[in-house]
Design an enzyme around this catalytic site. Structure first.
Site, PDB file in Angstrom:
ATOM      1  N   ARG A 115       0.879  -1.182   0.000  1.00  0.00           N
ATOM      2  CA  ARG A 115       0.000   0.000   0.000  1.00  0.00           C
ATOM      3  C   ARG A 115       0.903   1.214   0.000  1.00  0.00           C
ATOM      4  NH1 ARG A 115      -5.343   1.303   3.510  1.00  0.00           N
ATOM      5  NH2 ARG A 115      -6.084  -0.127   1.916  1.00  0.00           N
TER       6      ARG A 115
ATOM      7  N   HIS B 234      -7.169   0.719  -6.402  1.00  0.00           N
ATOM      8  CA  HIS B 234      -7.399  -0.144  -5.227  1.00  0.00           C
ATOM      9  C   HIS B 234      -8.007  -1.464  -5.729  1.00  0.00           C
ATOM     10  CE1 HIS B 234      -7.697  -1.348  -1.203  1.00  0.00           C
ATOM     11  NE2 HIS B 234      -8.607  -0.531  -0.734  1.00  0.00           N
TER      12      HIS B 234
ATOM     13  N   GLN C  12      -9.845  -4.111  -3.504  1.00  0.00           N
ATOM     14  CA  GLN C  12     -11.170  -3.641  -3.086  1.00  0.00           C
ATOM     15  C   GLN C  12     -12.199  -3.960  -4.179  1.00  0.00           C
ATOM     16  OE1 GLN C  12     -12.143  -1.858  -0.075  1.00  0.00           O
ATOM     17  NE2 GLN C  12     -14.081  -2.560  -0.916  1.00  0.00           N
TER      18      GLN C  12
ATOM     19  N   ASP D  96     -17.329   6.858  -1.902  1.00  0.00           N
ATOM     20  CA  ASP D  96     -16.135   6.749  -1.061  1.00  0.00           C
ATOM     21  C   ASP D  96     -15.928   8.106  -0.404  1.00  0.00           C
ATOM     22  OD1 ASP D  96     -13.749   5.873   0.114  1.00  0.00           O
ATOM     23  OD2 ASP D  96     -12.572   6.016  -1.733  1.00  0.00           O
TER      24      ASP D  96
ATOM     25  N   CYS E  67     -16.352   1.238   0.370  1.00  0.00           N
ATOM     26  CA  CYS E  67     -15.177   0.449   0.750  1.00  0.00           C
ATOM     27  C   CYS E  67     -14.857   0.563   2.240  1.00  0.00           C
ATOM     28  CB  CYS E  67     -13.967   0.886  -0.079  1.00  0.00           C
ATOM     29  SG  CYS E  67     -13.478   2.603   0.211  1.00  0.00           S
TER      30      CYS E  67
ATOM     31  N   ARG F 233     -13.319  -8.713   1.558  1.00  0.00           N
ATOM     32  CA  ARG F 233     -11.924  -8.338   1.270  1.00  0.00           C
ATOM     33  C   ARG F 233     -11.000  -9.539   1.507  1.00  0.00           C
ATOM     34  NH1 ARG F 233     -10.075  -3.340   1.524  1.00  0.00           N
ATOM     35  NH2 ARG F 233      -8.342  -4.380   0.457  1.00  0.00           N
TER      36      ARG F 233
HETATM   37  N1   CP Z   1     -11.287  -0.364   2.396  1.00  0.00           N
HETATM   38  C1   CP Z   1      -9.991  -0.341   2.824  1.00  0.00           C
HETATM   39  O1   CP Z   1      -9.032  -0.490   2.051  1.00  0.00           O
HETATM   40  O2   CP Z   1      -9.847  -0.174   4.169  1.00  0.00           O
HETATM   41  P1   CP Z   1      -8.469   0.052   4.937  1.00  0.00           P
HETATM   42  O3   CP Z   1      -7.924   1.372   4.488  1.00  0.00           O
HETATM   43  O4   CP Z   1      -8.835   0.052   6.407  1.00  0.00           O
HETATM   44  O5   CP Z   1      -7.526  -1.058   4.601  1.00  0.00           O
HETATM   45  N1  NVA Z   2      -9.988   6.529  -1.415  1.00  0.00           N
HETATM   46  C1  NVA Z   2      -9.595   6.128  -0.073  1.00  0.00           C
HETATM   47  C2  NVA Z   2      -9.833   4.676   0.115  1.00  0.00           C
HETATM   48  C3  NVA Z   2      -9.499   4.144   1.480  1.00  0.00           C
HETATM   49  C4  NVA Z   2      -9.743   2.677   1.603  1.00  0.00           C
HETATM   50  C5  NVA Z   2      -8.146   6.499   0.179  1.00  0.00           C
HETATM   51  O1  NVA Z   2      -7.325   6.331  -0.737  1.00  0.00           O
HETATM   52  O2  NVA Z   2      -7.823   6.958   1.275  1.00  0.00           O
END
Ligand code: CP
Ligand code: NVA
Length: 301
Positions: free
Chosen positions: A97, A124, A127, A216, A256, A284
Site C-alpha cells: 500500500r 485499489h 477492493q 467513497d 469500501c 476483502r
Molecule cells: N477499504 C480499505 O481499504 O480499508 P483500509 O484502508 O482500512 O484497509
Molecule cells: N480513497 C480512499 C480509500 C481508502 C480505503 C483512500 O485512498 O484513502
C-alpha cells in the site's frame, strides 16, 4: 517461470477475473502457501486491508509479515527495487500500500514473486475484487448489463471499480463535482475494454435506474490538506435516502469503508437495508485469498 502481478484490476482478463472470484468462494483443499511468507508493506494506515490480507495468507497456509513504510524506509533507507528484490528471497508474494502508484509498479518490475497493489493513489484493485464478489453473492453471476452508479470523487476506488465492473459487463455512470471526475486517460482505458461509461455532475442522473450505488470518502489518504475545499466542492453529493430512491427499491449500496456518515453517505443508507458494506468488508479477505491463490499458482506453473 511467469510471474504475474496485480497493479490494477485489468491486469486480469475477464476469464481470469472470474477464476479469481471462483477461487474466492471456496476453501483451498490444500495449503498452497505452506512454508512460504507474504510480505505486506503499508505506507498508509489500514484496518481492513491489513487484517483481510494477513488472514487470507494464514488460510492459504502461509505466514504474513506486515511492515510500516517508515520501518523499512522505502526510497530512503533503500530503493523500492532493492526492497522488492530482497523480499522476493523470503516470500512467495508481496503486497504494498503506497502513496505513489509508481512505487508499487517499480517493486513489481524488480520482484521475482507476484506483487499486489494494496492501494495506491491511482488504484485499489483488491477492493474492486471484493466489491464484485459481494455483487455476485447478491445478484448471482449474471452481472452483465447491470448498472453501477458512482457518486463522489473519481478516486482510486472508482478507478478500480469502474474497470472491474466493465470486465464483467456492467455499465458505469459516475456523478462527480466539476474538477473531480475521471480523467480522459482513465475513460479511454475503460472504453478500450468495451466499457459503457458516462460522467455527469448530477447525482440523480447517475443513480436513475442503477442496480448498485457506490461512493467513497471525499478526502483520501494523503489529501488531508484539501479536506475543507473538498467538503465545499462535494456539497450535494451525499448519498441519502431520497437519492437512493431514484435507484429503485432493489438497488444496493456499497462503500469500501472507512465511512464518514453525514458526508459522502447518510447514516440511513450505510446502516440501512440496502447496504451491503459489512459483507463487502468481510469479502476483502475472501477476495484477496482467491487472488493470492491464483497468482502464486500461476507463479509456480
Ligand atoms: N477499504 C480499505 O481499504 O480499508 P483500509 O484502508 O482500512 O484497509
Ligand atoms: N480513497 C480512499 C480509500 C481508502 C480505503 C483512500 O485512498 O484513502
Amino acid at each position: 517461470m511467469t510471474v504475474r502481478h496485480l497493479l490494477e484490476v485489468d491486469d486480469l482478463s475477464p476469464a481470469e477475473l472470474a477464476e479469481v472470484l471462483d477461487l474466492a468462494e471456496v476453501t483451498p483443499p490444500a495449503r498452497p502457501l505452506e512454508g512460504r511468507g507474504v510480505a505486506l508493506l503499508f505506507e498508509k494506515p489500514s484496518a481492513r486491508t491489513r487484517n483481510a490480507t494477513e488472514m487470507a495468507v494464514v488460510q492459504l497456509g502461509g505466514h504474513p509479515v506486515s511492515m510500516r513504510g517508515e520501518e523499512v524506509g522505502v526510497d530512503g533507507r533503500e530503493s523500492a527495487e532493492d526492497l522488492a528484490r530482497i523480499l522476493s528471497g523470503y516470500h512467495g508474494a508481496i503486497g504494498a500500500r503506497v502513496f505513489a502508484h509508481s512505487t508499487v509498479a517499480r517493486m513489481a518490475a524488480a520482484a521475482g514473486v507476484p506483487v499486489v497493489n494494496l492501494l495506491s493513489d491511482r488504484a485499489h484493485p483488491t477492493q474492486a475484487l471484493a466489491d464484485l464478489l459481494t455483487l455476485r453473492q447478491h445478484f448471482g453471476r449474471g452481472l452483465a448489463g447491470r448498472q453501477l452508479a458512482w457518486v463522489g470523487d473519481a478516486n482510486n476506488v472508482f478507478a478500480s471499480l469502474s474497470l472491474a465492473a466493465t470486465l464483467v459487463g456492467m455499465g458505469v455512470r459516475a456523478a462527480c463535482p466539476s474538477g473531480f471526475g475521471p480523467d480522459d486517460a482513465h475513460l479511454a482505458r475503460v472504453r478500450a475494454l468495451g466499457g459503457d461509461v458516462a460522467v455527469t455532475t448530477d447525482p440523480a442522473e447517475a443513480v436513475a435506474g442503477a442496480h448498485v450505488v457506490s461512493t467513497d470518502v471525499w478526502t483520501s489518504m494523503g489529501q488531508e490538506e484539501e479536506s475543507e475545499t473538498r467538503r465545499t466542492a462535494f456539497a450535494g453529493f451525499t448519498v441519502d435516502a431520497p437519492l437512493m430512491a431514484g435507484a429503485g427499491p432493489d438497488a444496493v449500496f456499497l462503500h469500501c469503508l472507512p465511512v464518514h456518515r453525514g458526508e459522502e453517505v447518510a447514516a440511513e443508507v450505510v446502516d440501512g437495508p440496502q447496504s451491503l458494506v459489512w459483507a463487502q468488508a468481510t469479502n476483502r479477505m475472501h477476495a484477496v485469498r482467491g487472488l493470492l491463490w491464483f497468482l502464486t499458482a500461476v507463479d509456480r506453473g
